[in-house]
Write a protein that holds these residues in place. Sequence first.
Motif, PDB file in Angstrom:
ATOM      1  N   VAL A  81       0.837  -1.191   0.000  1.00 30.92           N
ATOM      2  CA  VAL A  81       0.000   0.000   0.000  1.00 30.92           C
ATOM      3  C   VAL A  81       0.871   1.239   0.000  1.00 30.92           C
ATOM      4  O   VAL A  81       0.703   2.141  -0.828  1.00 30.92           O
ATOM      5  CB  VAL A  81      -0.933   0.010   1.232  1.00 30.92           C
ATOM      6  CG1 VAL A  81      -1.740   1.297   1.271  1.00 30.92           C
ATOM      7  CG2 VAL A  81      -1.842  -1.216   1.232  1.00 30.92           C
ATOM      8  N   ALA A  82       1.808   1.286   0.937  1.00 34.10           N
ATOM      9  CA  ALA A  82       2.679   2.455   1.055  1.00 34.10           C
ATOM     10  C   ALA A  82       3.913   2.071   1.844  1.00 34.10           C
ATOM     11  O   ALA A  82       3.866   1.172   2.685  1.00 34.10           O
ATOM     12  CB  ALA A  82       1.963   3.608   1.733  1.00 34.10           C
ATOM     13  N   ASP A  84      -0.629   2.896  -6.765  1.00 34.25           N
ATOM     14  CA  ASP A  84      -1.400   3.843  -7.578  1.00 34.25           C
ATOM     15  C   ASP A  84      -2.830   3.983  -7.060  1.00 34.25           C
ATOM     16  O   ASP A  84      -3.414   5.075  -7.112  1.00 34.25           O
ATOM     17  CB  ASP A  84      -1.421   3.386  -9.039  1.00 34.25           C
ATOM     18  CG  ASP A  84      -0.087   3.580  -9.733  1.00 34.25           C
ATOM     19  OD1 ASP A  84       0.121   2.975 -10.789  1.00 34.25           O
ATOM     20  OD2 ASP A  84       0.762   4.344  -9.212  1.00 34.25           O
ATOM     21  N   SER A  85      -3.373   2.911  -6.544  1.00 31.84           N
ATOM     22  CA  SER A  85      -4.774   2.906  -6.124  1.00 31.84           C
ATOM     23  C   SER A  85      -5.047   3.774  -4.901  1.00 31.84           C
ATOM     24  O   SER A  85      -6.204   4.106  -4.619  1.00 31.84           O
ATOM     25  CB  SER A  85      -5.231   1.472  -5.841  1.00 31.84           C
ATOM     26  OG  SER A  85      -4.436   0.884  -4.823  1.00 31.84           O
ATOM     27  N   VAL A  86      -3.993   4.143  -4.176  1.00 25.44           N
ATOM     28  CA  VAL A  86      -4.208   4.927  -2.955  1.00 25.44           C
ATOM     29  C   VAL A  86      -3.574   6.311  -3.021  1.00 25.44           C
ATOM     30  O   VAL A  86      -3.732   7.114  -2.086  1.00 25.44           O
ATOM     31  CB  VAL A  86      -3.692   4.180  -1.702  1.00 25.44           C
ATOM     32  CG1 VAL A  86      -4.296   2.786  -1.626  1.00 25.44           C
ATOM     33  CG2 VAL A  86      -2.176   4.126  -1.664  1.00 25.44           C
ATOM     34  N   LYS A  87      -2.866   6.596  -4.098  1.00 24.78           N
ATOM     35  CA  LYS A  87      -2.215   7.907  -4.212  1.00 24.78           C
ATOM     36  C   LYS A  87      -3.238   9.025  -4.112  1.00 24.78           C
ATOM     37  O   LYS A  87      -4.296   8.976  -4.730  1.00 24.78           O
ATOM     38  CB  LYS A  87      -1.464   7.999  -5.542  1.00 24.78           C
ATOM     39  CG  LYS A  87      -0.152   7.254  -5.573  1.00 24.78           C
ATOM     40  CD  LYS A  87       0.542   7.404  -6.922  1.00 24.78           C
ATOM     41  CE  LYS A  87       1.841   6.640  -6.960  1.00 24.78           C
ATOM     42  NZ  LYS A  87       2.502   6.699  -8.282  1.00 24.78           N
ATOM     43  N   GLY A  88      -2.910  10.031  -3.312  1.00 22.90           N
ATOM     44  CA  GLY A  88      -3.806  11.159  -3.130  1.00 22.90           C
ATOM     45  C   GLY A  88      -4.839  10.948  -2.043  1.00 22.90           C
ATOM     46  O   GLY A  88      -5.523  11.891  -1.643  1.00 22.90           O
ATOM     47  N   GLN A  92      -2.517   7.236   7.338  1.00 23.50           N
ATOM     48  CA  GLN A  92      -3.750   8.019   7.334  1.00 23.50           C
ATOM     49  C   GLN A  92      -4.499   7.687   6.044  1.00 23.50           C
ATOM     50  O   GLN A  92      -3.974   7.900   4.947  1.00 23.50           O
ATOM     51  CB  GLN A  92      -3.444   9.510   7.408  1.00 23.50           C
ATOM     52  CG  GLN A  92      -4.675  10.396   7.339  1.00 23.50           C
ATOM     53  CD  GLN A  92      -5.582  10.243   8.545  1.00 23.50           C
ATOM     54  OE1 GLN A  92      -5.114  10.197   9.679  1.00 23.50           O
ATOM     55  NE2 GLN A  92      -6.889  10.158   8.310  1.00 23.50           N
ATOM     56  N   MET A  93      -5.713   7.197   6.202  1.00 24.45           N
ATOM     57  CA  MET A  93      -6.505   6.783   5.044  1.00 24.45           C
ATOM     58  C   MET A  93      -7.753   7.653   4.943  1.00 24.45           C
ATOM     59  O   MET A  93      -8.601   7.631   5.844  1.00 24.45           O
ATOM     60  CB  MET A  93      -6.906   5.309   5.182  1.00 24.45           C
ATOM     61  CG  MET A  93      -5.719   4.374   5.378  1.00 24.45           C
ATOM     62  SD  MET A  93      -6.183   2.636   5.397  1.00 24.45           S
ATOM     63  CE  MET A  93      -7.143   2.575   6.902  1.00 24.45           C
ATOM     64  N   ASN A  94      -7.833   8.416   3.886  1.00 28.70           N
ATOM     65  CA  ASN A  94      -8.972   9.298   3.642  1.00 28.70           C
ATOM     66  C   ASN A  94      -9.719   8.842   2.396  1.00 28.70           C
ATOM     67  O   ASN A  94      -9.195   8.084   1.582  1.00 28.70           O
ATOM     68  CB  ASN A  94      -8.505  10.739   3.473  1.00 28.70           C
ATOM     69  CG  ASN A  94      -7.808  11.284   4.697  1.00 28.70           C
ATOM     70  OD1 ASN A  94      -8.145  10.923   5.836  1.00 28.70           O
ATOM     71  ND2 ASN A  94      -6.850  12.166   4.483  1.00 28.70           N
ATOM     72  N   SER A  95     -10.944   9.346   2.258  1.00 27.25           N
ATOM     73  CA  SER A  95     -11.772   9.023   1.085  1.00 27.25           C
ATOM     74  C   SER A  95     -11.792   7.529   0.830  1.00 27.25           C
ATOM     75  O   SER A  95     -11.587   7.069  -0.301  1.00 27.25           O
ATOM     76  CB  SER A  95     -11.240   9.763  -0.156  1.00 27.25           C
ATOM     77  OG  SER A  95     -11.224  11.154   0.057  1.00 27.25           O
ATOM     78  N   LEU A  96     -12.043   6.780   1.867  1.00 21.65           N
ATOM     79  CA  LEU A  96     -11.997   5.329   1.749  1.00 21.65           C
ATOM     80  C   LEU A  96     -13.066   4.812   0.805  1.00 21.65           C
ATOM     81  O   LEU A  96     -14.179   5.352   0.739  1.00 21.65           O
ATOM     82  CB  LEU A  96     -12.145   4.683   3.124  1.00 21.65           C
ATOM     83  CG  LEU A  96     -10.854   4.719   3.974  1.00 21.65           C
ATOM     84  CD1 LEU A  96     -11.158   4.548   5.446  1.00 21.65           C
ATOM     85  CD2 LEU A  96      -9.888   3.663   3.488  1.00 21.65           C
TER      86      LEU A  96
END
Length: 115
Positions: free
Chosen positions: A48-49, A61-65, A81-85
């Motif tokens: 993921v990161a 790529d799926s989680v960028k931004g 930190q996970m936003n806009s899940l």
Amino acid sequence: QVQLVESGGGSVQAGGSLRLSCAASGSIFSINDMGWYRSAPGKQRELVAAVSRSGSTNYADSVKGRFTISRDNAKKMVYLQMNSLKTEDTAVYYCNAAINFEDRWGKGTLVTVSS
């Protein structure tokens, strides 16, 4: 004994946020790269990161931004930190770290995103 322990998983609606934490403990003299992986049903574990000791980061790529990884070297911790899940972010999230030149894994924390 070196351990990685994750926390912060749970259930959230799509569009929401969660923050995962991972603490390293034990007899530690070196921590290099730290990261988060995830494993969803029927899928292979994926990166993921990741963050280097100096702070350089890379993301799937799926989680960028949407996701941000960070670390506190003094506390021997890494965060996600996970936003806009999204519902497709549902998975078991695993902490990973190169500790004392060995690859270590946490036991995982479940993140469930509902529509």
